[in-house]
Design an enzyme around this catalytic site. Sequence first.
Site, PDB file in Angstrom:
ATOM      1  N   PRO A  84      55.272   5.413 -23.383  1.00 58.54           N
ATOM      2  CA  PRO A  84      55.378   4.535 -24.548  1.00 58.54           C
ATOM      3  C   PRO A  84      54.929   5.206 -25.851  1.00 58.54           C
ATOM      4  CG  PRO A  84      53.862   3.600 -22.904  1.00 58.54           C
ATOM      5  CD  PRO A  84      54.412   4.869 -22.326  1.00 58.54           C
ATOM      6  N   GLU A 111      48.271   3.581 -14.695  1.00 54.63           N
ATOM      7  CA  GLU A 111      47.791   3.539 -16.078  1.00 54.63           C
ATOM      8  C   GLU A 111      48.326   4.676 -16.946  1.00 54.63           C
ATOM      9  OE1 GLU A 111      46.888   0.410 -17.027  1.00 54.63           O
ATOM     10  OE2 GLU A 111      46.177   1.728 -18.610  1.00 54.63           O
ATOM     11  N   ARG A 148      77.396   8.348 -20.576  1.00 51.34           N
ATOM     12  CA  ARG A 148      78.673   7.826 -21.097  1.00 51.34           C
ATOM     13  C   ARG A 148      79.201   8.662 -22.266  1.00 51.34           C
ATOM     14  NH1 ARG A 148      78.358   4.410 -25.399  1.00 51.34           N
ATOM     15  NH2 ARG A 148      80.075   3.052 -24.763  1.00 51.34           N
ATOM     16  N   ASP A 163      81.400   2.966 -31.410  1.00 49.00           N
ATOM     17  CA  ASP A 163      80.276   2.143 -30.974  1.00 49.00           C
ATOM     18  C   ASP A 163      79.256   1.981 -32.075  1.00 49.00           C
ATOM     19  OD1 ASP A 163      81.110   1.773 -28.408  1.00 49.00           O
ATOM     20  OD2 ASP A 163      79.905   3.399 -27.559  1.00 49.00           O
TER      21      ASP A 163
HETATM   22  C1  LIG Z   1      51.939   0.707 -17.227  1.00 52.21           C
HETATM   23  S1  LIG Z   1      52.697   2.060 -18.042  1.00 52.21           S
HETATM   24  C2  LIG Z   1      51.316   2.943 -18.677  1.00 52.21           C
HETATM   25  C3  LIG Z   1      51.001   2.591 -20.088  1.00 52.21           C
HETATM   26  C4  LIG Z   1      49.835   3.393 -20.654  1.00 52.21           C
HETATM   27  N1  LIG Z   1      48.587   2.937 -20.143  1.00 52.21           N
HETATM   28  C5  LIG Z   1      49.819   3.270 -22.172  1.00 52.21           C
HETATM   29  O1  LIG Z   1      49.122   2.411 -22.689  1.00 52.21           O
HETATM   30  O2  LIG Z   1      50.553   4.035 -22.824  1.00 52.21           O
HETATM   31  C6  LIG Z   1      53.248   3.062 -16.712  1.00 52.21           C
HETATM   32  C7  LIG Z   1      54.385   3.982 -17.033  1.00 52.21           C
HETATM   33  O3  LIG Z   1      55.534   3.249 -17.387  1.00 52.21           O
HETATM   34  C8  LIG Z   1      56.356   4.037 -18.249  1.00 52.21           C
HETATM   35  N2  LIG Z   1      56.568   3.280 -19.486  1.00 52.21           N
HETATM   36  C9  LIG Z   1      55.938   2.139 -19.849  1.00 52.21           C
HETATM   37  N3  LIG Z   1      56.387   1.696 -21.022  1.00 52.21           N
HETATM   38  C10 LIG Z   1      57.326   2.561 -21.433  1.00 52.21           C
HETATM   39  C11 LIG Z   1      58.143   2.655 -22.584  1.00 52.21           C
HETATM   40  N4  LIG Z   1      58.087   1.767 -23.573  1.00 52.21           N
HETATM   41  N5  LIG Z   1      59.005   3.697 -22.677  1.00 52.21           N
HETATM   42  C12 LIG Z   1      59.079   4.619 -21.698  1.00 52.21           C
HETATM   43  N6  LIG Z   1      58.323   4.586 -20.580  1.00 52.21           N
HETATM   44  C13 LIG Z   1      57.449   3.574 -20.446  1.00 52.21           C
HETATM   45  C14 LIG Z   1      55.624   5.352 -18.496  1.00 52.21           C
HETATM   46  O4  LIG Z   1      56.144   6.307 -17.613  1.00 52.21           O
HETATM   47  C15 LIG Z   1      54.186   4.949 -18.171  1.00 52.21           C
HETATM   48  O5  LIG Z   1      53.393   6.041 -17.800  1.00 52.21           O
END
Ligand SMILES: C[S@@+](CC[C@H](N)C(=O)[O-])C[C@H]1O[C@@H](n2cnc3c(N)ncnc32)[C@H](O)[C@@H]1O
Length: 240
Positions: A84, A111, A148, A163
């Site tokens: 994220p 996490e 795509r 698109d």
């Molecule tokens: C529960 S999340 C961990 C979030 C982390 N504790 C933080 O606050 O950034 C678990 C995993 O989901 C994926 N993930 C969660 N949200 C995402 C997003 N918005 N974009 C891409 N991957 C995401 C990532 O691989 C992340 O390590």
Amino acid sequence: MKIDILTLFPEMFAPLEHSIVGKAKEKGLLDIQYHNFRENAEKARHVDDEPYGGGQGMLLRAQPIFDTIEKINAKQPRVILLDPAGRTFDQAYAEELAQEEELIFICGHYEGYDERIKTLVTDEISLGDFVLTGGELAAMTIVDATVRLIPDVIGKEASHQDDSFSSGLLEYPQYTRPYEYRGMTVPDVLMSGHHENIRIWRLEQSLRKTLERRPDLLESYQFSKEEEKIFEKIKNETQS
Ligand SMILES: C[S@@+](CC[C@H](N)C(=O)[O-])C[C@H]1O[C@@H](n2cnc3c(N)ncnc32)[C@H](O)[C@@H]1O
């Protein structure tokens, strides 16, 4: 294109067996391999552990990810960590990834990660400002949007050039048969058979929609002379 996906849940990727991505695999335009890195974990297949310094939740350990990527033995892959905190994915990013021959995705869970995993990575990508339970849905979305764009995956290349976002504008409204449905009819220009008028109408609709819904896109948009003229007309109309 070759895609390798590191995940604890390979079965979550079943949707990629269908529709356009599934067909791209059948046509031999795409090869996707899944790697459950639990199978490469030392220490009784443990893929996660507690954070040093304390804190909530568990972190993915570096060793299973390092060993799995070394086994894939790719030549010059883009290695994508779903996170994220990464760069937000968009159409321009999809177009960039579609040029690559090999992509590796690392799907997180729990996490987060041991920070040292990031030394393996070329890109950290986020799907947006929200938190998913794992990287799988994010990886699937990125694969779908990227695949795509590979030549020959979609029948006519023009079908994605128009698109939303590809041209820098949102797509114009479209209609199909019947001409009248529940009292709603199709705009006359689309029934006229006049290709030039249809092109201009579509361009105007795209500009109008983008101004209404995503004016931020227009800040960096390179207007042609024709578009500038149409845009001025739209702005004058909305001001009066
Ligand atoms: C529960 S999340 C961990 C979030 C982390 N504790 C933080 O606050 O950034 C678990 C995993 O989901 C994926 N993930 C969660 N949200 C995402 C997003 N918005 N974009 C891409 N991957 C995401 C990532 O691989 C992340 O390590």
